[in-house]
Write a protein that holds these residues in place. Structure first.
Motif, PDB file in Angstrom:
ATOM      1  N   UNK A   1      -1.625 -14.629 -28.455  1.00  9.58           N
ATOM      2  CA  UNK A   1      -0.641 -13.758 -27.808  1.00  9.58           C
ATOM      3  C   UNK A   1      -0.997 -13.715 -26.324  1.00  9.58           C
ATOM      4  N   UNK A   2      -0.143 -14.304 -25.505  1.00 11.42           N
ATOM      5  CA  UNK A   2      -0.370 -14.267 -24.056  1.00 11.42           C
ATOM      6  C   UNK A   2       0.205 -12.946 -23.560  1.00 11.42           C
ATOM      7  N   UNK A   3      -0.673 -12.011 -23.195  1.00 14.58           N
ATOM      8  CA  UNK A   3      -0.215 -10.661 -22.852  1.00 14.58           C
ATOM      9  C   UNK A   3       0.154 -10.572 -21.370  1.00 14.58           C
ATOM     10  N   UNK A   4      -0.803 -10.832 -20.484  1.00 14.36           N
ATOM     11  CA  UNK A   4      -0.532 -10.601 -19.053  1.00 14.36           C
ATOM     12  C   UNK A   4      -1.398 -11.495 -18.171  1.00 14.36           C
ATOM     13  N   UNK A   5      -1.076 -11.477 -16.885  1.00 18.09           N
ATOM     14  CA  UNK A   5      -1.881 -12.183 -15.882  1.00 18.09           C
ATOM     15  C   UNK A   5      -2.322 -11.196 -14.816  1.00 18.09           C
ATOM     16  N   UNK A   6      -3.434 -11.515 -14.150  1.00 19.81           N
ATOM     17  CA  UNK A   6      -3.959 -10.614 -13.124  1.00 19.81           C
ATOM     18  C   UNK A   6      -4.226 -11.383 -11.835  1.00 19.81           C
ATOM     19  N   UNK A   7      -3.592 -10.952 -10.766  1.00 26.20           N
ATOM     20  CA  UNK A   7      -3.849 -11.458  -9.413  1.00 26.20           C
ATOM     21  C   UNK A   7      -3.952 -12.986  -9.377  1.00 26.20           C
ATOM     22  N   UNK A   8      -2.872 -13.608  -9.813  1.00 21.43           N
ATOM     23  CA  UNK A   8      -2.819 -15.070  -9.831  1.00 21.43           C
ATOM     24  C   UNK A   8      -2.747 -15.602  -8.400  1.00 21.43           C
ATOM     25  N   UNK A   9      -3.295 -16.806  -8.167  1.00 22.59           N
ATOM     26  CA  UNK A   9      -3.338 -17.312  -6.789  1.00 22.59           C
ATOM     27  C   UNK A   9      -1.960 -17.676  -6.256  1.00 22.59           C
ATOM     28  N   UNK A  10      -1.795 -17.529  -4.954  1.00 22.04           N
ATOM     29  CA  UNK A  10      -0.558 -17.980  -4.300  1.00 22.04           C
ATOM     30  C   UNK A  10      -0.611 -19.493  -4.208  1.00 22.04           C
ATOM     31  N   UNK A  11       0.523 -20.132  -4.422  1.00 22.13           N
ATOM     32  CA  UNK A  11       0.562 -21.593  -4.333  1.00 22.13           C
ATOM     33  C   UNK A  11       1.073 -21.979  -2.949  1.00 22.13           C
ATOM     34  N   UNK A  12       2.165 -21.341  -2.568  1.00 23.01           N
ATOM     35  CA  UNK A  12       2.799 -21.660  -1.291  1.00 23.01           C
ATOM     36  C   UNK A  12       2.412 -20.582  -0.280  1.00 23.01           C
ATOM     37  N   UNK A  13       1.763 -20.990   0.790  1.00 18.06           N
ATOM     38  CA  UNK A  13       1.279 -19.986   1.751  1.00 18.06           C
ATOM     39  C   UNK A  13       2.378 -19.484   2.703  1.00 18.06           C
ATOM     40  N   UNK A  14       3.622 -20.033   2.524  1.00 20.73           N
ATOM     41  CA  UNK A  14       4.726 -19.574   3.391  1.00 20.73           C
ATOM     42  C   UNK A  14       4.911 -18.071   3.220  1.00 20.73           C
ATOM     43  N   UNK A  15       5.147 -17.421   4.315  1.00 21.47           N
ATOM     44  CA  UNK A  15       5.286 -15.955   4.275  1.00 21.47           C
ATOM     45  C   UNK A  15       6.445 -15.558   3.364  1.00 21.47           C
ATOM     46  N   UNK A  16       6.174 -14.598   2.517  1.00 24.34           N
ATOM     47  CA  UNK A  16       7.247 -14.100   1.653  1.00 24.34           C
ATOM     48  C   UNK A  16       7.427 -14.882   0.368  1.00 24.34           C
ATOM     49  N   UNK A  17       6.723 -16.023   0.217  1.00 26.48           N
ATOM     50  CA  UNK A  17       6.916 -16.791  -1.019  1.00 26.48           C
ATOM     51  C   UNK A  17       6.059 -16.171  -2.126  1.00 26.48           C
ATOM     52  N   UNK A  18       6.669 -15.989  -3.288  1.00 29.43           N
ATOM     53  CA  UNK A  18       5.975 -15.360  -4.421  1.00 29.43           C
ATOM     54  C   UNK A  18       6.199 -16.226  -5.653  1.00 29.43           C
TER      55      UNK A  18
END
Length: 597
Positions: free
Chosen positions: A473-490
């Motif tokens: 059971x995949x419940x949640x993720x915590x503070x996953x790394x940003x892939x794209x460093x462009x401002x505002x990209x999530x």
């Protein structure tokens, strides 16, 4: 920090939060009602932001008063949820002692929510069984009974055509637990043998410098033996120079004689060979006869042609094996003890004629073919002798083949390009993450028995066949790394679970993706698998940033042997593409393992 600044910070932290919700948390934390957060208020805001509702829910399920877990309740949780069985009674008080921050709770023999969360986020609460991280396997069996972490063209930092050769590549491989390194030797202009990828533009380094590096770094991470795989293209003179360097630089570290005076019926063990470097190369004669000086150093045309079959480098254009006599230096030959390179003449021939100290190299394509056509024979052959597998000569970009197919038939020295990150090195790191990262992993018992009939194509036919059901059971993720460093990209994360093992076990399942949340995404989705040969299976967790228009971006992964998985509520601490940790990124899962009926 005002609300606008908080919104900007949240974006940097990979979370696109509903503005009303963010404002609600901000207002609750702004006790002074000043419109901005002081340090203490910001800490409170961060605590609310990172509150783990999914862990709180588990805590509530087992806590009688909703405030704490009494000793009996914690034992209950460990027995039922964490599937720890009888160990729970002993384990519960240890966990309170180790993770409970409140002295009051400790005195009551209880665990608060903070202590519970700290335990679940610790190494003990991770997916990897702590006892399997340590050196725990029997190290007294013959070398042929172990998988051995092995590197191909170890001197290269980049590709096979014009890449940089470097001593640093040896240091990195050895620090990563590698126990078999490769050296390609060619005649140097000034009488000193050089190492590079023949007939290419890769840069060159001195053989003696590599041996000095090996002397310094061979046993920093593991005490168990290192095999030096020699691809020898030198004339007799410079072979003798190589022999001198090996003897003078390595001294007693180099194994130059049998461990006892007897002709070996089986290879010695990693335990017996601790602290030793073994040379793998061609040898004149065998260990049986005490060679007299009348024996020629020349190898016959026929043997040379045969030996060239498993050489990894293409012969030079002007080299004609039929007419040239190749010579071996007696001094170099005498340094080969338990790893004599011979040509492979088939499984039947090996069964009747080959000695345990003779070993063959196979290209990945030949090994794949043999595994498919005669899997059970290959497994049986590998109970007695070592096999080395190397990547196809067409992999000029230093890409790797999937090592799992070779491990499935018991091949020990499955050589990979350590400098190339990706799935294949994740599997290698995953397999060798157990047993103290010592570079040796004991093969399953059905791959060590000389009469074994195990075939990876037909796992159900082996004695003791017991398939297992794996439910994640995949419940949640915590503070996953940003892939794209462009401002505002999530990121829009999804989780994929991949199983590698015998052909029937190869499988993958993935969750849906969560829009705009790499900070605390919640999936609550179950993925189910049946594992037919658990002893050989590896499980890889991959997190990707979903992209509708192009390929998903890799975010993090963690790979481990199925046999090392702890059931229950666990955190998976993610690693980057090159295998290094990326704290505090993790996944929170609930794992159940049961018999498949």
């Amino acid at each position: 920090m005002n609300f606008k600044e908080v919104r900007k910070l949240l974006k940097m932290m990979n979370v696109e939060m509903n503005e009303d919700h963010a404002l609600h948390l901000f207002t609750m934390a702004d006790k002074s009602e000043s419109g901005s957060l002081e340090i203490e208020e910001f800490v409170q805001f961060y605590k609310m932001l990172t509150q783990r509702d999914e862990i709180w829910k588990v805590f509530q399920d087992y806590s009688g008063d909703g405030e704490k877990l009494m000793l009996e309740e914690l034992e209950n949780f460990l027995t039922i949820a964490q599937q720890e069985g009888e160990q729970s009674a002993q384990h519960a008080p240890e966990l309170i002692e180790r993770y409970e921050p409140s002295e009051t709770a400790k005195k009551q023999g209880a665990m608060s929510f903070d202590g519970f969360q700290m335990y679940l986020c610790s190494q003990e609460g991770s997916i990897f069984k702590p006892e399997h991280r340590e050196l725990h396997q029997d190290m007294s069996q013959p070398l042929s009974h172990y998988f051995i972490s092995s590197s191909h063209n170890t001197y290269l930092l980049e590709d096979q055509l014009r890449g940089h050769s470097s001593l640093e590549a040896y240091i990195q491989a050895l620090k990563r637990g590698c126990r078999c390194v490769e050296v390609d030797c060619w005649d140097g202009n000034d009488g000193e043998p050089i190492v590079y990828h023949g007939h290419t533009l890769t840069s060159k380094i001195l053989f003696r410098d590599i041996i000095s590096t090996l002397k310094e770094y061979a046993f920093k991470v593991s005490d168990f033996p290192v095999i030096l795989s020699l691809e020898n293209h030198c004339g007799v003179e410079q072979q003798t120079v190589m022999a001198q360097h090996l003897s003078q630089i390595l001294g007693d570290t180099l194994l130059t004689t049998q461990l006892d005076e007897q002709v070996p019926q089986e290879l010695p063990s990693p335990q017996e060979l601790k602290g030793k470097i073994l040379l793998k190369a061609k040898k004149i004669g065998g260990l049986e006869e005490c060679l007299d000086d009348t024996l020629t150093d020349e190898v016959s045309d026929e043997e040379e042609i045969a030996n060239n079959d498993d050489s990894e480098d293409p012969p030079a254009e002007n080299h004609n094996a039929k007419t040239s006599k190749s010579k071996l230096s007696r001094e170099l030959s005498d340094l080969v003890v338990y790893c004599k390179s011979v040509h492979f003449h088939g499984f039947e021939h090996a069964r009747l004629h080959t000695k345990c100290y003779e070993m063959s190299s196979f290209s990945e394509s030949k090994a794949k073919r043999l595994a498919k056509e005669a899997g059970a024979d290959f497994v049986q052959y590998n109970t007695r002798q070592l096999s080395r597998i190397y990547p196809s000569g067409l992999r000029t970009d230093s890409s790797n083949y999937n090592p799992q197919e070779m491990w499935n038939v018991g091949c020990q020295i499955v050589a990979l390009n350590f400098q190339t990150a990706g799935l294949e090195m994740d599997l290698n790191d995953g397999l060798f993450r157990q047993n103290g990262c010592c570079g040796y992993v004991l093969k399953p018992d059905f791959m060590r028995d000389g009469n074994t009939q195990f075939s990876p194509e037909k796992p159900e036919e082996r004695q003791g066949y017991k398939p297992l059901r794996l439910s994640i059971q995949v419940i949640s993720g915590q503070q996953l790394p940003k892939v794209n460093q462009k401002e505002g990209s999530i990121v829009d994360p999804l989780v994929r679970v991949e199983i590698y093992g015998v052909p029937q076990d190869q499988n993958k399942e993935e969750t849906s993706h969560i829009n705009n949340n790499g900070f605390n995404p919640v999936w609550n989705e179950s993925l189910n698998f049946v594992i037919h040969t658990p002893e050989l299976a590896l499980v890889r967790f991959v997190v990707e940033d979903y992209d509708k228009a192009s390929r998903n971006d890799f975010m993090g992964q963690f790979t481990l042997p199925f046999t090392c998985i702890q059931a229950g509520y666990r955190h998976i601490h993610l690693l980057s593409k090159d295998g290094t940790p990326i704290p505090p990124s993790s996944l929170f899962v609930n794992i159940s393992i049961s018999e498949f009926t």
